[in-house]
Scaffold this active site. Structure first.
Site, mmCIF file in Angstrom:
data_model
loop_
_atom_site.group_PDB
_atom_site.id
_atom_site.type_symbol
_atom_site.label_atom_id
_atom_site.label_comp_id
_atom_site.label_asym_id
_atom_site.label_seq_id
_atom_site.Cartn_x
_atom_site.Cartn_y
_atom_site.Cartn_z
ATOM 1 N N LYS A 124 0.868 -1.186 0.000
ATOM 2 C CA LYS A 124 0.000 0.000 0.000
ATOM 3 C C LYS A 124 0.898 1.227 0.000
ATOM 4 O O LYS A 124 1.989 1.198 0.569
ATOM 5 C CB LYS A 124 -0.870 0.016 1.259
ATOM 6 C CG LYS A 124 -2.123 0.840 1.115
ATOM 7 C CD LYS A 124 -3.246 -0.004 0.536
ATOM 8 C CE LYS A 124 -4.510 0.778 0.320
ATOM 9 N NZ LYS A 124 -5.640 -0.116 0.023
ATOM 10 N N ASP A 164 -6.834 4.293 -4.583
ATOM 11 C CA ASP A 164 -7.489 4.128 -3.278
ATOM 12 C C ASP A 164 -8.111 5.502 -2.986
ATOM 13 O O ASP A 164 -8.328 6.279 -3.929
ATOM 14 C CB ASP A 164 -6.485 3.693 -2.199
ATOM 15 C CG ASP A 164 -7.158 3.129 -0.946
ATOM 16 O OD1 ASP A 164 -7.568 1.965 -0.944
ATOM 17 O OD2 ASP A 164 -7.305 3.884 0.051
ATOM 18 N N GLY A 235 -20.164 7.158 2.360
ATOM 19 C CA GLY A 235 -19.219 7.627 1.349
ATOM 20 C C GLY A 235 -19.981 8.030 0.090
ATOM 21 O O GLY A 235 -21.204 7.837 -0.012
ATOM 22 N N PHE A 236 -19.248 8.632 -0.875
ATOM 23 C CA PHE A 236 -19.867 8.886 -2.181
ATOM 24 C C PHE A 236 -18.841 8.734 -3.294
ATOM 25 O O PHE A 236 -19.028 9.173 -4.413
ATOM 26 C CB PHE A 236 -20.550 10.266 -2.220
ATOM 27 C CG PHE A 236 -19.613 11.449 -2.087
ATOM 28 C CD1 PHE A 236 -19.047 12.035 -3.213
ATOM 29 C CD2 PHE A 236 -19.304 11.968 -0.841
ATOM 30 C CE1 PHE A 236 -18.193 13.131 -3.097
ATOM 31 C CE2 PHE A 236 -18.447 13.063 -0.717
ATOM 32 C CZ PHE A 236 -17.890 13.641 -1.842
ATOM 33 N N GLY A 237 -17.709 8.076 -2.952
ATOM 34 C CA GLY A 237 -16.639 7.876 -3.940
ATOM 35 C C GLY A 237 -16.863 6.624 -4.773
ATOM 36 O O GLY A 237 -17.992 6.134 -4.888
ATOM 37 N N VAL A 239 -16.169 3.418 -4.528
ATOM 38 C CA VAL A 239 -16.704 2.177 -3.951
ATOM 39 C C VAL A 239 -18.211 2.329 -3.709
ATOM 40 O O VAL A 239 -19.014 1.461 -4.074
ATOM 41 C CB VAL A 239 -15.970 1.810 -2.641
ATOM 42 C CG1 VAL A 239 -16.518 0.504 -2.074
ATOM 43 C CG2 VAL A 239 -14.471 1.709 -2.862
ATOM 44 N N TRP A 241 -20.215 4.366 -5.156
ATOM 45 C CA TRP A 241 -20.854 4.480 -6.472
ATOM 46 C C TRP A 241 -21.153 3.097 -7.060
ATOM 47 O O TRP A 241 -22.279 2.783 -7.453
ATOM 48 C CB TRP A 241 -19.922 5.316 -7.358
ATOM 49 C CG TRP A 241 -20.214 5.375 -8.813
ATOM 50 C CD1 TRP A 241 -21.208 6.089 -9.411
ATOM 51 C CD2 TRP A 241 -19.484 4.709 -9.864
ATOM 52 N NE1 TRP A 241 -21.138 5.911 -10.773
ATOM 53 C CE2 TRP A 241 -20.099 5.082 -11.069
ATOM 54 C CE3 TRP A 241 -18.379 3.860 -9.896
ATOM 55 C CZ2 TRP A 241 -19.637 4.619 -12.310
ATOM 56 C CZ3 TRP A 241 -17.918 3.396 -11.116
ATOM 57 C CH2 TRP A 241 -18.537 3.769 -12.302
#
Ligand code: GLU
Length: 444
Positions: A124, A164, A235-237, A239, A241
């Site tokens: 990562k 990420d 969230g709204f990113g 993933v 979505w």
């Protein structure tokens, strides 16, 4: 050595690294019996060796902002474990990123990648760069500066980064461009690429789709499915979505989205053009979900998280420790039946224990969000053979992978009363494969 003594040693070696210790502790608690009862594992000291990253690269990232001022950020790449394949894992750009964050994520990634059944080690990377409010040119210059150093440490058989939080298709493009220029080599060194230049169909959707496919398998064990269910997504990113698209496709109604500023409640469900608008929100670099409430005239709850809403299914897709003990109690008393993580470690240990105690279907991200990195591996396979699979082919492979991750969780996590402990199941399955590979390869 007792488990307690073992953990004391790990805590002493990693002082102040709370997130890393949290992630390690959860795994050690569930794999300890498997480890200590296997003489080969103990002889090779595999657990301690798996926890220690093989290498961490820390570098400075100086860049010039739009005002002509020189800015400085820190770049980090944690190359955690290469026992079953090249290091593989995303890059996160977020102000709070530090070595502890990336060590926790790289450790989780190692077990997650092992679970996918595909040949990938764990890694990562990231930076404390904050993309919020930055212009497109600033994002480009930062990505280029980051890659100017990272490029010498990665390669298609060495370490393959991806996106990420804070790193999507645009950032991957800018980083890939700089890699290609410096290395003079067009190769699948980073995944999440554009479709015209080596990307895989469905990679942007894959993490969210995979999370829903996994939840579908969980629901199947109770003879039910997504149709007609109310779902809370955080969230709204990317993933969130993907998860919203797939849950909606399967007949569920997604009633929440969230951001660092609060959450929105959409009684009619986030669907159609409203899902498309999520992409615009992300690309605006404002990092606020309130824009959705303003555009579609739905209620916005500032400073709150979406777990107060009565739902059947919760999909935490935002960030670590975003769902705590209090949230878990509310969800349980509101009758939630399934909590499936799209983010990495979004539930606190206390929340996890409550879900387990209430015998809720609960899946940790390392199992349920593995669809993203799995599709990255499909991208690597397509790059290596210079071919491009259709959307149907990729989606079918992704569904099979999620099914097989679920099967491994059942094999290693099923209890006498039929309850499936997905935490235990995923940790043991992921651990065994890496541990055996490490033993086979000797003390290196
Ligand atoms: N960042 C994603 C994850 O947490 C994807 C990593 C990848 O595709 O390499 O699994």
């Amino acid at each position: 050595m007792t488990m307690h003594e073992f953990m004391e040693k790990i805590e002493k070696r990693n002082p102040g690294e709370e997130l890393f210790i949290q992630a390690v502790k959860e795994v050690v608690e569930t794999v300890w019996d498997t480890y200590i009862n296997n003489p080969r594992f103990v002889k090779n000291n595999v657990l301690e060796r798996m926890i220690e990253p093989e290498r961490i690269i820390i570098f400075s990232v100086p860049w010039v902002d739009d005002q002509g001022e020189v800015q400085l950020n820190r770049g980090i790449r944690v190359q955690q474990n290469s026992a079953i394949g090249p290091y593989k894992g995303g890059i996160r750009f977020q102000q709070s990123v530090n070595v502890s964050t990336l060590k926790f994520l790289a450790f989780e990634q190692t077990l997650k990648n092992s679970l996918t059944t595909l040949p990938m080690g764990g890694g990562k990377g990231g930076s404390d760069f904050n993309p919020t409010g930055k212009s497109d040119s600033e994002i480009m210059r930062f990505c280029q500066a980051f890659m100017q150093e990272l490029f010498r440490h990665i390669g298609p058989q060495t370490d393959v980064p991806a996106g990420d939080m804070g790193v999507g298709a645009r950032e991957v493009g800018y980083m890939f461009g700089m890699y290609k220029k410096l290395a003079n080599n067009f190769t699948g060194v980073i995944t999440g690429k554009g479709l015209n230049w080596g990307g895989s169909r469905f990679r942007p959707e894959a993490t969210g789709f995979g999370t829903v496919y996994f939840a579908q398998e969980q629901l199947k064990t109770k003879g039910t499915n997504f149709a007609g269910k109310r779902v809370a997504v955080s969230g709204f990113g990317q993933v969130s979505w993907g998860a919203t698209i797939k849950a909606t496709d399967l007949g569920a109604k997604v009633v929440t989205l969230s951001g660092p500023d609060g959450y929105i409640y959409d009684e009619k469900g986030v669907s159609g053009d409203k899902i498309k608008y999520m992409v615009d929100m992300k690309l605006s670099n404002r990092n606020v979900v309130k824009d959705y409430a303003d555009k579609f005239g739905v209620p916005f709850f500032p400073g709150k998280r979406p777990w107060d809403v009565k739902v059947d299914i919760a999909l935490p897709c935002a960030t670590q420790n975003e769902l705590d003990e209090k949230d878990a109690k509310t969800l349980i008393s509101n009758g939630v039946i399934c909590v499936t993580e799209g983010a990495n470690m979004p539930c606190t240990p206390e929340a996890m224990h409550l879900f387990k105690g209430a015998k809720i279907l609960y899946a940790p991200g390392k199992a349920s969000n593995a669809g993203g990195v799995s599709t990255s591996c499909l991208e690597m396979a397509q790059n290596a053979t210079h071919c491009s699979w259709t959307g149907e082919e990729v989606d079918a492979k992704l569904q099979n992978i999620m099914k097989s991750i679920h099967e491994q969780c059942v094999i290693h996590g099923i209890e006498a009363d039929g309850f499936i402990d997905y935490v235990k199941g995923s940790n043991i399955a992921g651990f065994m494969k890496v541990a055996n590979a490490m033993c086979d390869q000797g003390v290196v």
